[in-house]
Design an enzyme around this catalytic site. Structure first.
Site, mmCIF file in Angstrom:
data_model
loop_
_atom_site.group_PDB
_atom_site.id
_atom_site.type_symbol
_atom_site.label_atom_id
_atom_site.label_comp_id
_atom_site.label_asym_id
_atom_site.label_seq_id
_atom_site.Cartn_x
_atom_site.Cartn_y
_atom_site.Cartn_z
ATOM 1 C CB THR A 338 21.960 32.324 53.199
ATOM 2 O OG1 THR A 338 22.135 31.910 54.029
ATOM 3 C CG2 THR A 338 21.018 32.884 52.644
ATOM 4 C CG ASP A 339 26.631 31.846 49.211
ATOM 5 O OD1 ASP A 339 25.856 31.016 49.289
ATOM 6 O OD2 ASP A 339 26.081 33.610 48.635
ATOM 7 C CB SER A 364 31.679 34.994 55.205
ATOM 8 O OG SER A 364 31.689 35.310 53.836
ATOM 9 N NE ARG A 365 28.553 27.212 54.475
ATOM 10 C CZ ARG A 365 26.477 28.050 54.655
ATOM 11 N NH1 ARG A 365 26.527 28.864 53.912
ATOM 12 N NH2 ARG A 365 26.191 27.368 56.478
ATOM 13 C CB VAL A 366 32.403 34.812 50.505
ATOM 14 C CG1 VAL A 366 33.124 35.162 49.361
ATOM 15 C CG2 VAL A 366 31.132 34.096 49.515
#
Length: 504
Positions: A338-339, A364-366
């Site tokens: 997951t991101d 959250s990698r975004v």
């Protein structure tokens, strides 16, 4: 009637020319063993992986093991009427589920068949439950927010459309509540929601449907249920079926949210199937391809580029941990796919901090790409403030003589925690989130008692909506907090705090 020899010859030649055989070749196999939802079939030489097979009584099955002499298949129906020696036919098609607008508002099983008593689902299309994930060329970076309506998540761990964000925590820490609040918050935002229940009690699924119905969310939601009482094969295909239903809308340029509740039970169902199919067990008896099991599901989440319709499919998988052990086998597998993850902590939950999000290991990698500019601007220092408060809180327990700066930081931290608390099924609009987070980050709540903050927050929203509608409108319509809007918000906060304190 007399016929001449040449006439007889011409009739025979005509019949030979027009001869058509009704002979149909079927690839037919024979049941060798059956039991525990698994059957071994001899024959079916040209059988495909995941192909739909059919028994003499109409029971469907799916081929999962392709061996030299035998095919191992999982039954998608009862095994009561199946016995050794029965014939099995290939269908020539891979397992598919119905897709389309008619599914909205319905509760269906893993095969797309309705189980809500509202009659048949009249769809015209079907999609394979397993399909290839969109490639790099067809995707674009995640750049639009998917608002959850939960202040702690939208401010510190934002989710974007097309992202895969894991919700992880122990049993009974509010994982499903976060997923349901996110679905409820999509009302009026043109997002199709799909909730997949894997291995849950029927009563739990009924409560979920009731919650969504009461909050007006079922009209844009599909519930796919493979409950604990159903066979492992149906629990295994349920998330793929839900994803296929979502891909139909994504390929039409729509935004879709898929919740998989939960993938721990999905892995257990797959382990049961694999062991019954005599696949070699690996760590904790899971088969070697258990990582691929979830990666091929979650890779189907995407934000498609404009040339390919611009649709998106956001995945929110849930994972249940044992004693907060995120280093266990399945949790680490899904974390790596997951991101980012939202980690819910048991201690916080029982201390009354709900949602019990631990911002220390949640990520959250975004990041800011999944936030409106106004939220990005006001929430910058929030995570640091929260983390510092947690550290100071632990430290301050050992000493009573604290300096002024530490006391101020602790007081600020208490107010941050109180602001981020939120009731269940009560999502907050993003423009209101920006207002209250701006207030707490910039120290406007110093004079407000911690226990008065929930009331202060409710009344603040009403006051600004009535007296300063241009502030709310500017944040909602532009997504930005301009200097002019910030000045108006600051003025509104000073005015309201004065009135709030004078009323005490």
């Amino acid at each position: 009637m007399d016929l001449r020899p040449d006439e007889i010859t011409s009739i025979i030649k005509e019949q030979i020319r027009n001869y058509a055989s009704d002979l149909k070749l079927d690839d037919v196999g024979t049941v060798v063993t059956v039991g525990d939802g698994i059957t071994t079939i001899h024959g079916l030489e040209k059988c495909m992986l995941s192909e739909l097979l059919e028994f003499a009584d109409g029971t469907p099955a799916m081929a999962l093991n392709l061996e030299r002499e035998f095919v191992g298949a999982v039954l998608l129906g009862g095994e009561k009427n199946i016995k050794e020696g029965d014939t099995v036919r290939r269908s020539g098609k891979v397992l598919s589920v119905p897709v389309g607008e008619a599914l909205l508002g319905r509760v269906v099983n893993a095969l797309g068949q309705p189980i809500d008593g509202k009659g048949p689902v009249l769809t015209e299309e079907v999609r394979p439950v397993e399909s290839e994930a969109p490639g790099i060329i067809t995707r674009q970076s995640v750049n639009r927010p998917l608002q959850t309506g939960i202040k702690a998540i939208d401010s510190m761990i934002p989710i974007g459309r097309g992202q895969r964000e894991l919700i992880i925590g122990d049993r009974q820490t509010g994982k499903t509540a976060i997923a349901l609040d996110t679905i409820i918050n999509q009302k009026g935002k043109d997002v199709i929601c799909i909730y997949v229940a894997i291995g849950q009690k029927q009563s739990t699924v009924a409560n979920v449907v009731d919650t969504l119905t009461r909050n007006g969310a079922m009209e844009y939601t599909i519930v796919v249920a493979a409950t604990a009482s159903e066979q492992a094969p149906l629990q295994y295909i349920a998330p793929y079926a839900g994803c296929a239903m979502g891909e139909f809308f994504m390929n039409k340029g729509r935004d879709v949210l898929c919740v998989y509740d939960d993938l721990s039970k999905h892995a257990v169902a797959y382990r049961a199937l694999s062991l019954l199919l005599k696949r070699p067990p690996g760590r904790e008896a899971y088969p070697g391809d258990v990582f691929y099991l979830h990666s091929r599901l979650l890779e189907r989440a995407a934000n498609l580029s404009a040339e390919y319709g611009g649709g998106s499919l956001t995945a929110l998988p849930l994972i249940e941990t044992q004693a907060s052990d995120v280093s266990a086998y399945i949790p680490t597998n899904v974390i790596s796919i997951t991101d980012g993850q939202i980690f819910l902590e048991t201690e916080l939950f029982f201390a009354g901090v709900r949602p019990a999000v631990n911002p220390g290991i949640s990520v959250s990698r975004v990041g800011g790409n999944a936030q409106i500019k106004a939220m990005k601007k006001v929430s910058g220092p929030l995570k640091l403030m929260y983390s510092q408060y947690r550290e100071l809180q632990a430290f301050s327990q050992f000493g009573s003589d604290l300096d002024k700066d530490t006391k101020e930081r602790l007081a600020q931290g208490e107010r941050v925690v109180e602001v981020l608390k939120q009731g269940q099924n009560s999502p907050v609009r993003v423009e209101h989130q920006v207002m209250i987070i701006y207030a707490v980050v910039n120290g406007y709540l110093k004079e407000i008692d911690v226990q008065d903050i929930p009331e202060f927050e409710r009344e603040l929203y009403d006051y600004v909506d009535m007296s300063y509608p241009e502030v709310v409108g500017a944040i909602r319509d532009t997504g930005e907090l301009s200097k002019q809007t910030e000045d108006a918000l600051s003025q509104a906060l000073r005015e309201f705090i004065g009135k709030f304190l004078s009323a005490r």
